[in-house]
Design an enzyme around this catalytic site. Structure first.
Site, PDB file in Angstrom:
ATOM      1  CB  ILE A  32      45.076 -10.338  49.556  1.00 28.38           C
ATOM      2  CG1 ILE A  32      45.313  -9.973  51.030  1.00 28.38           C
ATOM      3  CG2 ILE A  32      43.657 -10.871  49.339  1.00 28.38           C
ATOM      4  CD1 ILE A  32      44.298  -9.046  51.636  1.00 28.38           C
ATOM      5  CG  ASP A  80      48.163   1.887  35.315  1.00 29.69           C
ATOM      6  OD1 ASP A  80      47.066   1.740  35.889  1.00 29.69           O
ATOM      7  OD2 ASP A  80      48.958   2.811  35.573  1.00 29.69           O
ATOM      8  CE  LYS A 140      32.071  -1.530  28.762  1.00 28.39           C
ATOM      9  NZ  LYS A 140      30.692  -1.668  28.223  1.00 28.39           N
ATOM     10  CB  SER A 173      35.482  -4.176  48.461  1.00 30.17           C
ATOM     11  OG  SER A 173      35.122  -2.874  48.802  1.00 30.17           O
ATOM     12  CE  LYS A 191      39.522  -1.240  48.062  1.00 29.37           C
ATOM     13  NZ  LYS A 191      39.957  -2.075  46.940  1.00 29.37           N
ATOM     14  CB  ILE A 220      44.774  -9.955  55.777  1.00 26.94           C
ATOM     15  CG1 ILE A 220      43.253  -9.947  55.476  1.00 26.94           C
ATOM     16  CG2 ILE A 220      45.373 -11.336  55.498  1.00 26.94           C
ATOM     17  CD1 ILE A 220      42.412 -10.905  56.283  1.00 26.94           C
TER      18      ILE A 220
END
Ligand code: COA
Length: 316
Positions: A32, A80, A140, A173, A191, A220
């Site tokens: 995606i 990561d 951040k 999400s 989520k 999807i």
């Protein structure tokens, strides 16, 4: 593999709308997110994609670069999202090498099917860490650059900014936490956290010109997510329970991305775009199909027949 435009972008968008802009995307080698980035690159952006697997991420970066002659796409592997320092270094490198971070897609996620009985404390934590902490770390690490870009690319909604848009983040999400879903407790909780995060970014950073929104993809087709979450032999009957009558395409998530990041999304802030063909409104039209409710849970059987199975016996 270079893809035809029709696989990742509709014809409605104008070439060049993201010229001189940079998109930074975690999970960028995934099915995606790579389509979202490819669409941005096609329309002028350069890109910096991050992932854990070095080879997969670098290969995908080269592939995405074929979407537009002259495009610069950097693939940063071995990253990561659970490690803030690593993300901060990558954000700095992105700005050093590509000049800015105008758009962020927080797409890295962890997922597998497991009932609460089969979900160890560490398994739950792993998904929370990747999805919630990872999204926060991404935010951040990139917010200073997003705020800078937002300041440069303001629009009053009437006159498009001559230098285009910037200062926007999308969190990828899901819809499963709207109703709840067996075998997905860890992801539902994570989520819900990601959604709250995005909503609060909009509130706190909206006044500085940053737009924060969520794209919630439904089922999807031909994605790693579907392979992990549904038994493919059931996909036909599953698709027939979706109001739009079929699974979605990655292109449909890419189009929503362009809508939010381009001039069309100037006043869209703190919200969620659900791209799911109406699936979440039907309890039955959800990933995890193939595991009859509640029989499967009561049987105590382990999940089989999907990708992303547990490697070894966990000490639950
Ligand atoms: N069912 C139940 N538990 C599972 C599991 C499964 N299918 N897969 C992993 N786990 C557990 C492990 O057993 C371990 O728990 P334990 O220490 O109690 O045994 C824990 O989850 C962490 O697993 P590990 O493989 O060490 O973590 P990781 O950080 O390398 O991997 C995951 C993270 C588990 C989320 C893995 O699925 C992953 O890497 N996903 C990334 C890709 C992805 O999910 N994409 C989603 C696209 S929708």
């Amino acid at each position: 593999m270079p893809l035809p435009k029709s696989a990742y972008l509709s014809e409605v968008w104008k070439d060049g709308i993201f010229d001189n802009k940079v998109v930074f995307c975690t999970g960028g080698a995934g099915t995606i997110c790579s389509a979202q980035v490819r669409a941005m690159v096609h329309l002028g952006a350069n890109a910096y994609i991050l992932g854990r697997n070095v080879e997969k991420t670098e290969k995908m970066a080269k592939d995405i670069a074929t979407a537009r002659p002259g495009a610069k796409v950097i693939g940063a592997g071995n990253v990561d999202v659970r490690k803030f320092d690593s993300l901060k270094n990558e954000a700095e490198r992105c700005v050093r090498e590509l000049g800015s971070i105008d758009f962020v897609i927080a797409g890295a996620a962890g997922n597998f099917l497991a009932s609460i009985d089969q979900l160890s404390v560490n398994a739950f934590k792993s998904v929370m860490d990747i999805d919630v902490l990872g999204s926060y770390n991404t935010l951040k690490a990139t917010l200073p650059y997003l705020a800078e870009s937002a300041t440069k690319h303001k629009s009053d909604g009437l006159t498009p900014c001559p230098t285009g848009t910037g200062g926007r983040i999308i969190f990828v999400s899901a819809t499963i936490h709207y109703s709840g879903l067996p075998l997905q407790t860890h992801v539902s909780v994570a989520k819900a956290g990601v959604d709250s995060l995005s909503n609060n970014v909009a509130i706190e950073y909206g006044p500085r010109g940053v737009n924060s929104n969520i794209i919630a993809p439904g089922p999807i087709g031909e994605t790693e997510g579907m392979e992990r979450l549904a038994r493919m032999e059931d996909s036909q009957s599953y698709a027939s329970t979706i109001p739009s009558g079929r699974m979605g395409r990655v292109k449909e998530i890419a189009d929503a991305t362009i809508y939010l990041f381009s001039d069309s999304g100037n006043y869209v802030n703190g919200t969620t775009i659900v791209v799911d063909g109406g699936a979440w409104r039907m309890h039955s039209a959800n990933p995890g199909s193939g595991f009859k409710y509640p029989d499967f849970l009561l049987s105590g059987e382990e999940v089989t027949g999907v990708a992303g199975l547990k490697k070894s016996k966990s000490k639950i």
